[in-house]
Design an enzyme around this catalytic site. Sequence first.
Site, PDB file in Angstrom:
ATOM      1  N   SER A 102     -12.947   4.460   4.454  1.00  0.00           N
ATOM      2  CA  SER A 102     -13.604   4.108   5.721  1.00  0.00           C
ATOM      3  C   SER A 102     -14.796   5.032   5.951  1.00  0.00           C
ATOM      4  O   SER A 102     -14.795   6.190   5.526  1.00  0.00           O
ATOM      5  CB  SER A 102     -12.615   4.242   6.890  1.00  0.00           C
ATOM      6  OG  SER A 102     -11.769   3.103   6.932  1.00  0.00           O
TER       7      SER A 102
ATOM      8  N   ASP B 277       0.853  -1.196   0.000  1.00  0.00           N
ATOM      9  CA  ASP B 277       0.000   0.000   0.000  1.00  0.00           C
ATOM     10  C   ASP B 277       0.889   1.247   0.000  1.00  0.00           C
ATOM     11  O   ASP B 277       1.803   1.363   0.827  1.00  0.00           O
ATOM     12  CB  ASP B 277      -0.855  -0.056   1.287  1.00  0.00           C
ATOM     13  CG  ASP B 277      -1.972   0.952   1.293  1.00  0.00           C
ATOM     14  OD1 ASP B 277      -2.426   1.359   0.209  1.00  0.00           O
ATOM     15  OD2 ASP B 277      -2.421   1.322   2.409  1.00  0.00           O
ATOM     16  N   HIS B 278       0.644   2.159  -0.904  1.00  0.00           N
ATOM     17  CA  HIS B 278       1.368   3.440  -0.965  1.00  0.00           C
ATOM     18  C   HIS B 278       2.893   3.298  -1.030  1.00  0.00           C
ATOM     19  O   HIS B 278       3.616   3.901  -0.221  1.00  0.00           O
ATOM     20  CB  HIS B 278       0.995   4.339   0.224  1.00  0.00           C
ATOM     21  CG  HIS B 278      -0.422   4.800   0.182  1.00  0.00           C
ATOM     22  ND1 HIS B 278      -0.849   5.784  -0.680  1.00  0.00           N
ATOM     23  CD2 HIS B 278      -1.515   4.382   0.868  1.00  0.00           C
ATOM     24  CE1 HIS B 278      -2.159   5.962  -0.511  1.00  0.00           C
ATOM     25  NE2 HIS B 278      -2.585   5.114   0.411  1.00  0.00           N
TER      26      HIS B 278
ATOM     27  N   HIS C 155      -9.143   4.751  -2.457  1.00  0.00           N
ATOM     28  CA  HIS C 155      -8.490   4.801  -1.143  1.00  0.00           C
ATOM     29  C   HIS C 155      -9.367   5.619  -0.207  1.00  0.00           C
ATOM     30  O   HIS C 155     -10.342   6.239  -0.628  1.00  0.00           O
ATOM     31  CB  HIS C 155      -7.123   5.490  -1.280  1.00  0.00           C
ATOM     32  CG  HIS C 155      -6.069   4.603  -1.854  1.00  0.00           C
ATOM     33  ND1 HIS C 155      -4.971   4.211  -1.143  1.00  0.00           N
ATOM     34  CD2 HIS C 155      -5.969   4.014  -3.075  1.00  0.00           C
ATOM     35  CE1 HIS C 155      -4.227   3.432  -1.901  1.00  0.00           C
ATOM     36  NE2 HIS C 155      -4.803   3.293  -3.080  1.00  0.00           N
TER      37      HIS C 155
ATOM     38  N   ILE D 253      -9.759  -0.071   3.031  1.00  0.00           N
ATOM     39  CA  ILE D 253     -10.330   0.222   4.350  1.00  0.00           C
ATOM     40  C   ILE D 253      -9.302  -0.115   5.428  1.00  0.00           C
ATOM     41  O   ILE D 253      -8.828  -1.245   5.515  1.00  0.00           O
ATOM     42  CB  ILE D 253     -11.623  -0.592   4.563  1.00  0.00           C
ATOM     43  CG1 ILE D 253     -12.675  -0.151   3.530  1.00  0.00           C
ATOM     44  CG2 ILE D 253     -12.148  -0.411   5.993  1.00  0.00           C
ATOM     45  CD1 ILE D 253     -13.884  -1.037   3.441  1.00  0.00           C
TER      46      ILE D 253
ATOM     47  N   HIS E  72      -8.090  10.013   3.453  1.00  0.00           N
ATOM     48  CA  HIS E  72      -7.508   9.066   4.413  1.00  0.00           C
ATOM     49  C   HIS E  72      -7.783   9.451   5.869  1.00  0.00           C
ATOM     50  O   HIS E  72      -7.897  10.622   6.189  1.00  0.00           O
ATOM     51  CB  HIS E  72      -5.990   9.003   4.223  1.00  0.00           C
ATOM     52  CG  HIS E  72      -5.565   8.244   3.007  1.00  0.00           C
ATOM     53  ND1 HIS E  72      -5.037   8.833   1.892  1.00  0.00           N
ATOM     54  CD2 HIS E  72      -5.599   6.911   2.739  1.00  0.00           C
ATOM     55  CE1 HIS E  72      -4.752   7.913   0.988  1.00  0.00           C
ATOM     56  NE2 HIS E  72      -5.087   6.730   1.468  1.00  0.00           N
ATOM     57  N   GLY E  73      -7.825   8.431   6.729  1.00  0.00           N
ATOM     58  CA  GLY E  73      -7.868   8.657   8.175  1.00  0.00           C
ATOM     59  C   GLY E  73      -9.274   8.750   8.736  1.00  0.00           C
ATOM     60  O   GLY E  73     -10.271   8.541   8.034  1.00  0.00           O
TER      61      GLY E  73
END
Length: 311
Positions: free
Chosen positions: A216, A82-83, A213, A257, A180-181
């Site tokens: 969540s 990932d990344h 991406h 996620i 993200h986050g």
Amino acid sequence: MPLVTTREMFKRAYDGGYAVGAFNVNNMEIVQGITEAAKERNAPLILQVSAGARKYAKHVYLMKLVEAAVEDTGLPIALHLDHGADFDICKNCIDGGFTSVMIDGSHLSFEDNIKVTKQVADYAHERGVVVEGELGRLAGVEDDVNVSAADSSYTDPAQAEEFVSRTGTDSLAIAIGTSHGAYKFKPGTKPQLRLDILAEIARRLPGFPIVLHGASSVIPEFVAKVNRYGGSMPDAVGVPEDMLREAARSAVCKINIDSDLRLAMTAEIREHLYEHPDHFDPRLYLTPARDAIRDMVRHKIVNVLGCDGKA
Ligand code: G3H
Ligand code: 13P
Ligand code: ZN
């Protein structure tokens, strides 16, 4: 069955109108919780490892844990970086047994992003490994990088088409408003994904797998639970699950996620230790934490990804 690439998974996901979940793994309980749900629902699965996860647990431990999960479940599982920040980390993971790598050149100029993505794709393809590129910038926090909403930018569909043809990447992560986050959007706001941009990219790249991406949903009951048992998380708003479901019906074949799993695990551990202040055997709080991960992944498979029964 050995580890698989995402090639066949994505083809079936594209044709079947669903997405495969890509869940971040950092330790044994997380691997076990995720794979237990996937096994129960007979779902295809991508387990992904960030640079931070490799630093925390070491490449070899994560590799062996995922191999154990493959042996234990018999499911088609892809192991993905990932990344990946540069060619070297991608090469390291390709040489070290991963079946898929992401080269994240989204912070670079268009030409530099093309250059490094093509370099990784050429190296990966010679070794039977697949590649995910990224174009456009998501807001939010990943590893130690914090991208403000002002510095984020949506993916340009014409650039996406050119990027794919010039790099040979096997899938493309795009920016359409996910982030993200845990702190994605201002409390009280209703987040909107730019599904119109997704549709235009899909029109230009028929049959090509798209990745989201920062997907969540930061379910409020889990934030509330963390705070009920001594936490102090500010209000957080995530990506609405119905929008993700809609994206998964079209060209989106992989949905990432991580934060929702972290939140489920932490909420459970906080509750357990609050209710049982005398417990000090880690197995006593890691067992319900692992179950919470399983339940969250089951929920995503059935209600968000639509990959229930598709392994
Ligand atoms: O997008 C990033 C993932 O949530 C991984 O996070 O870099 O803290 O392991 P990490
Ligand atoms: P979340 O922080 O929304 O879970 O996103 C995870 C991710 O995109 C990992 O690459
Ligand atoms: Zn990400």
